[in-house]
Design a protein around this motif. Structure first.
Motif, PDB file in Angstrom:
ATOM      1  N   TYR A 126      54.400  23.600  32.836  1.00 60.55           N
ATOM      2  CA  TYR A 126      53.278  24.446  32.437  1.00 60.55           C
ATOM      3  C   TYR A 126      53.247  24.572  30.919  1.00 60.55           C
ATOM      4  CZ  TYR A 126      50.261  28.421  31.638  1.00 60.55           C
ATOM      5  OH  TYR A 126      49.257  29.220  31.173  1.00 60.55           O
ATOM      6  N   ASN A 128      51.809  26.813  27.933  1.00 65.25           N
ATOM      7  CA  ASN A 128      51.211  28.110  27.637  1.00 65.25           C
ATOM      8  C   ASN A 128      50.010  27.950  26.702  1.00 65.25           C
ATOM      9  OD1 ASN A 128      53.242  30.356  28.708  1.00 65.25           O
ATOM     10  ND2 ASN A 128      54.450  28.637  27.952  1.00 65.25           N
ATOM     11  N   VAL A 156      50.307  33.291  36.069  1.00 65.90           N
ATOM     12  CA  VAL A 156      50.367  33.537  34.637  1.00 65.90           C
ATOM     13  C   VAL A 156      49.808  34.913  34.312  1.00 65.90           C
ATOM     14  CG1 VAL A 156      50.235  31.110  34.002  1.00 65.90           C
ATOM     15  CG2 VAL A 156      48.124  32.404  34.326  1.00 65.90           C
ATOM     16  N   TYR A 220      46.779  32.587  27.948  1.00 70.28           N
ATOM     17  CA  TYR A 220      47.558  32.730  29.182  1.00 70.28           C
ATOM     18  C   TYR A 220      48.998  32.326  28.918  1.00 70.28           C
ATOM     19  CZ  TYR A 220      42.709  32.296  30.563  1.00 70.28           C
ATOM     20  OH  TYR A 220      41.353  32.448  30.623  1.00 70.28           O
ATOM     21  N   LEU A 222      53.169  32.182  30.716  1.00 69.03           N
ATOM     22  CA  LEU A 222      54.026  32.235  31.903  1.00 69.03           C
ATOM     23  C   LEU A 222      55.243  33.082  31.561  1.00 69.03           C
ATOM     24  CD1 LEU A 222      54.397  31.080  34.794  1.00 69.03           C
ATOM     25  CD2 LEU A 222      55.616  29.163  33.759  1.00 69.03           C
TER      26      LEU A 222
END
Length: 291
Positions: A126, A128, A156, A220, A222
């Motif tokens: 992922y 960010n 998230v 967003y 995590l």
């Protein structure tokens, strides 16, 4: 006339052949105990799970199937399967043994449809910033003639920055917001984050003039659910110092809003307030005062 009869006979033979192939396939599946089952993953559509203003919807979705005890299926059949979009859902049909139970892992995100597929939903990479991601799972589920359905949820946190004062951002007067602890990998099976990013994630506002009561931007990240000390600095004409906003929970499906007098942020009059919701687009509640 003879030619027409010949064509009719050929068509009949072709249909018979197709019918025999279908029957053979059905026999093979039945002999091995395999039965087709439809799997459906839906994006949240109501309540606290809905999209916030400006969010995109998922572009792709994958399902990974494991045995009910968490081990992988034979012959490499536990690789993630790309599901087909169907409105606000994604669907696929697979052949499963009716005598067994299975774990189903799901991952959806806003990455481009031609982006590299995740190799394993127990370690999804992922990045960010701009990507929104959802996940879900169903554990130890038997074959079902009606198929299986799951509603995904955000993994998230969304961070929104708004201003109560007019201010300008340019190369000399930047605005940055930093979340110090973010992660680069998510395990759908255990619902845990891994791969801590050393420098966290820093959002930089675009160069323009922002009006009071406007959204400056959103991003967003995590997180692992822990409370963090976020930093905000508008290095503007007043040479504003960096400020810290403490005890902000950076959790899955949490919407964090930073609001205040950004032009004077860090000065006597520049109060910045953080509010959080354990949802995505619900009204902000649970004020966290600037400390």
């Amino acid at each position: 006339m003879k030619r027409q009869n010949f064509l009719m006979l050929a068509a009949a033979a072709l249909l018979a052949s197709c019918s025999q192939d279908d029957a053979l396939q059905s026999t093979v599946l039945n002999n091995e105990g395999l039965k087709p089952m439809t799997i459906t993953a839906s994006l949240p559509t109501d309540g606290m799970q809905t999209r916030a203003e400006g969010d995109e919807t998922a572009a792709r979705c994958y399902v990974q199937i494991l045995n009910g005890n968490g081990t992988e299926l034979e012959d490499g059949n536990s690789k993630p399967i790309k599901m087909d979009p169907a409105g606000n859902s994604f669907t696929t049909t697979v052949d499963l043994n009716g005598a067994n139970t299975y774990d189903f892992l799901f991952w959806a995100d806003t990455e481009a449809t031609d982006a590299a597929a995740p190799a394993d939903l127990r370690a999804v990479a992922y990045t960010n910033g701009e990507t929104i991601a959802w996940a879900g799972k169903i554990d130890d589920n038997p074959w079902n003639a009606d198929g299986v359905n799951v509603t995904l949820s955000h993994v998230v946190s969304r961070v929104t920055v708004t201003t109560t004062s007019d201010f300008t951002v340019n190369e000399n007067w930047p605005l940055t917001v930093t979340v110090p602890t973010v992660f680069s990998t998510y395990n759908v099976e255990t619902e845990e984050v891994t791969g801590q990013v050393d420098k966290g994630y820093t959002f930089s506002a675009a160069s323009t003039t922002y009006d009071a009561k406007a959204e400056v931007g959103h991003f967003y990240v995590l997180g692992d659910g822990g409370n963090q000390k976020l930093t905000l600095q508008y290095d503007g004409p007043n040479e504003n110092p960096k400020i810290y906003i403490t005890d902000v929970p950076v959790s899955a499906n949490t919407h964090i809003t930073l609001t205040g007098d950004i032009y004077n942020a860090g000065l006597v009059n520049g109060i910045i307030k953080a509010t959080t919701t354990t949802g995505w687009d619900t009204p902000e509640t649970g004020d966290i005062p600037f400390k």
